[in-house]
Design a protein around this motif. Structure first.
Motif, PDB file in Angstrom:
ATOM      1  N   LEU A   1      34.397  39.075  35.160  1.00 59.73           N
ATOM      2  CA  LEU A   1      33.767  38.543  35.650  1.00 59.73           C
ATOM      3  C   LEU A   1      33.816  37.047  36.022  1.00 59.73           C
ATOM      4  CD1 LEU A   1      31.530  39.535  37.827  1.00 59.73           C
ATOM      5  CD2 LEU A   1      29.878  39.030  36.050  1.00 59.73           C
ATOM      6  N   HIS A   2      33.609  36.586  37.874  1.00 60.40           N
ATOM      7  CA  HIS A   2      34.457  35.339  37.803  1.00 60.40           C
ATOM      8  C   HIS A   2      32.881  35.422  38.658  1.00 60.40           C
ATOM      9  CE1 HIS A   2      38.293  35.020  36.941  1.00 60.40           C
ATOM     10  NE2 HIS A   2      37.971  36.110  37.520  1.00 60.40           N
ATOM     11  N   GLN A   3      31.434  35.092  37.932  1.00 58.99           N
ATOM     12  CA  GLN A   3      29.951  35.005  38.735  1.00 58.99           C
ATOM     13  C   GLN A   3      29.898  33.730  39.541  1.00 58.99           C
ATOM     14  OE1 GLN A   3      27.143  34.804  35.582  1.00 58.99           O
ATOM     15  NE2 GLN A   3      26.892  36.611  35.533  1.00 58.99           N
ATOM     16  N   ALA A   4      30.493  32.724  39.674  1.00 63.44           N
ATOM     17  CA  ALA A   4      30.411  31.172  40.810  1.00 63.44           C
ATOM     18  C   ALA A   4      30.640  31.949  41.853  1.00 63.44           C
ATOM     19  CB  ALA A   4      31.988  30.106  39.813  1.00 63.44           C
ATOM     20  N   THR A   5      31.983  32.320  41.700  1.00 64.29           N
ATOM     21  CA  THR A   5      33.034  33.725  43.091  1.00 64.29           C
ATOM     22  C   THR A   5      32.114  34.542  43.586  1.00 64.29           C
ATOM     23  OG1 THR A   5      35.012  33.664  42.327  1.00 64.29           O
ATOM     24  CG2 THR A   5      34.972  31.193  42.897  1.00 64.29           C
ATOM     25  N   ARG A   6      31.768  35.211  42.494  1.00 63.68           N
ATOM     26  CA  ARG A   6      30.796  36.591  43.125  1.00 63.68           C
ATOM     27  C   ARG A   6      32.441  37.741  42.971  1.00 63.68           C
ATOM     28  NH1 ARG A   6      27.836  33.774  47.521  1.00 63.68           N
ATOM     29  NH2 ARG A   6      26.162  33.076  46.543  1.00 63.68           N
ATOM     30  N   ALA A   7      32.770  37.872  42.163  1.00 62.51           N
ATOM     31  CA  ALA A   7      34.124  38.238  41.950  1.00 62.51           C
ATOM     32  C   ALA A   7      34.456  38.766  40.725  1.00 62.51           C
ATOM     33  CB  ALA A   7      35.240  37.947  42.807  1.00 62.51           C
ATOM     34  N   LEU A   8      35.320  39.965  40.977  1.00 63.11           N
ATOM     35  CA  LEU A   8      35.006  40.988  39.892  1.00 63.11           C
ATOM     36  C   LEU A   8      36.809  40.658  39.963  1.00 63.11           C
ATOM     37  CD1 LEU A   8      34.514  42.573  36.993  1.00 63.11           C
ATOM     38  CD2 LEU A   8      34.667  44.956  38.512  1.00 63.11           C
ATOM     39  N   GLU A   9      37.659  40.839  38.056  1.00 61.10           N
ATOM     40  CA  GLU A   9      38.525  40.638  38.879  1.00 61.10           C
ATOM     41  C   GLU A   9      39.868  41.927  37.678  1.00 61.10           C
ATOM     42  OE1 GLU A   9      43.174  37.852  38.227  1.00 61.10           O
ATOM     43  OE2 GLU A   9      40.930  36.988  37.574  1.00 61.10           O
ATOM     44  N   ILE A  10      40.308  42.705  38.124  1.00 62.81           N
ATOM     45  CA  ILE A  10      40.671  44.265  37.303  1.00 62.81           C
ATOM     46  C   ILE A  10      42.311  44.142  37.831  1.00 62.81           C
ATOM     47  CG2 ILE A  10      40.428  46.122  36.822  1.00 62.81           C
ATOM     48  CD1 ILE A  10      37.433  46.253  39.062  1.00 62.81           C
ATOM     49  N   VAL A  11      42.676  44.320  36.476  1.00 63.98           N
ATOM     50  CA  VAL A  11      44.316  43.557  35.995  1.00 63.98           C
ATOM     51  C   VAL A  11      44.546  45.472  35.948  1.00 63.98           C
ATOM     52  CG1 VAL A  11      45.798  43.471  35.232  1.00 63.98           C
ATOM     53  CG2 VAL A  11      44.263  41.984  35.207  1.00 63.98           C
ATOM     54  N   PHE A  12      45.332  46.524  36.016  1.00 61.00           N
ATOM     55  CA  PHE A  12      45.479  47.689  35.533  1.00 61.00           C
ATOM     56  C   PHE A  12      47.387  47.337  34.962  1.00 61.00           C
ATOM     57  CE2 PHE A  12      43.327  48.101  38.979  1.00 61.00           C
ATOM     58  CZ  PHE A  12      42.965  50.026  38.216  1.00 61.00           C
ATOM     59  N   ALA A  13      47.364  48.320  34.449  1.00 67.81           N
ATOM     60  CA  ALA A  13      48.661  48.387  33.853  1.00 67.81           C
ATOM     61  C   ALA A  13      49.635  48.395  34.352  1.00 67.81           C
ATOM     62  CB  ALA A  13      48.820  49.359  33.191  1.00 67.81           C
ATOM     63  N   ASP A  14      50.389  48.673  35.633  1.00 67.49           N
ATOM     64  CA  ASP A  14      51.451  49.025  37.136  1.00 67.49           C
ATOM     65  C   ASP A  14      51.566  47.710  37.092  1.00 67.49           C
ATOM     66  OD1 ASP A  14      49.837  48.565  38.667  1.00 67.49           O
ATOM     67  OD2 ASP A  14      49.721  50.715  39.416  1.00 67.49           O
ATOM     68  N   GLY A  15      50.358  46.981  36.771  1.00 68.96           N
ATOM     69  CA  GLY A  15      51.308  45.457  37.243  1.00 68.96           C
ATOM     70  C   GLY A  15      49.665  45.291  38.387  1.00 68.96           C
ATOM     71  N   ALA A  16      49.262  45.879  39.115  1.00 68.95           N
ATOM     72  CA  ALA A  16      48.056  46.005  40.500  1.00 68.95           C
ATOM     73  C   ALA A  16      46.956  45.040  39.623  1.00 68.95           C
ATOM     74  CB  ALA A  16      47.715  47.309  40.768  1.00 68.95           C
ATOM     75  N   GLN A  17      46.904  44.043  40.041  1.00 71.18           N
ATOM     76  CA  GLN A  17      45.445  43.311  39.662  1.00 71.18           C
ATOM     77  C   GLN A  17      44.731  43.084  41.230  1.00 71.18           C
ATOM     78  OE1 GLN A  17      46.691  39.617  38.261  1.00 71.18           O
ATOM     79  NE2 GLN A  17      45.191  38.366  38.446  1.00 71.18           N
ATOM     80  N   PHE A  18      43.605  43.046  41.456  1.00 71.48           N
ATOM     81  CA  PHE A  18      42.491  42.976  42.816  1.00 71.48           C
ATOM     82  C   PHE A  18      41.199  41.870  42.151  1.00 71.48           C
ATOM     83  CE2 PHE A  18      44.278  47.291  42.419  1.00 71.48           C
ATOM     84  CZ  PHE A  18      45.577  47.652  43.437  1.00 71.48           C
TER      85      PHE A  18
END
Length: 125
Positions: A16-33
């Protein structure tokens, strides 16, 4: 909501990046959002947002400044996100989070179009 199965994307990191109000999620297949909290809030899988059937969805307005204040794991398949506007229902499964990330541009544009059609705003009233 289904739990884990062979097709369930596996999450390797959640930040969780509270300063930029974003949730970063990394998946095992390499996808990152990196998903904005506002986006997650307006696409909450809760009945309060989705309604109880097709056509019963509730357009979320005024959520531009919303942030996540807590993240609660639910088993090994989902997260419960607690937003600072008091919304805390709806479980974000790994599958749904992957879908939200993979379809971000299309979903966000559809949301903005629906807001404009309703004469509503992302800004709080």
């Amino acid at each position: 909501m289904a739990g884990l199965n062979a097709d369930t994307p596996q999450v390797t990191a959640v930040t969780l990046h509270q300063a930029t109000r974003a949730l970063e999620i990394v998946f095992a297949d390499g996808a990152q959002f990196k998903l904005p909290c506002e986006y997650l809030r307006v696409f909450s899988p809760s009945a309060e947002v989705r309604g109880h059937g097709v056509g019963n969805e509730v357009l979320q307005v005024g959520k531009i400044g919303v942030n996540i204040k807590a993240i609660e794991p639910v088993g090994h398949y989902a997260l419960k996100l607690v937003f600072d506007d008091g919304h805390d229902s709806g479980l974000f499964s790994w599958q749904y989070l992957y879908e939200l990330g993979a379809n971000y541009d299309a979903y966000w544009q559809k949301y903005l179009t629906e807001l404009a059609a309703a004469g509503a705003s992302r800004e709080p009233i």
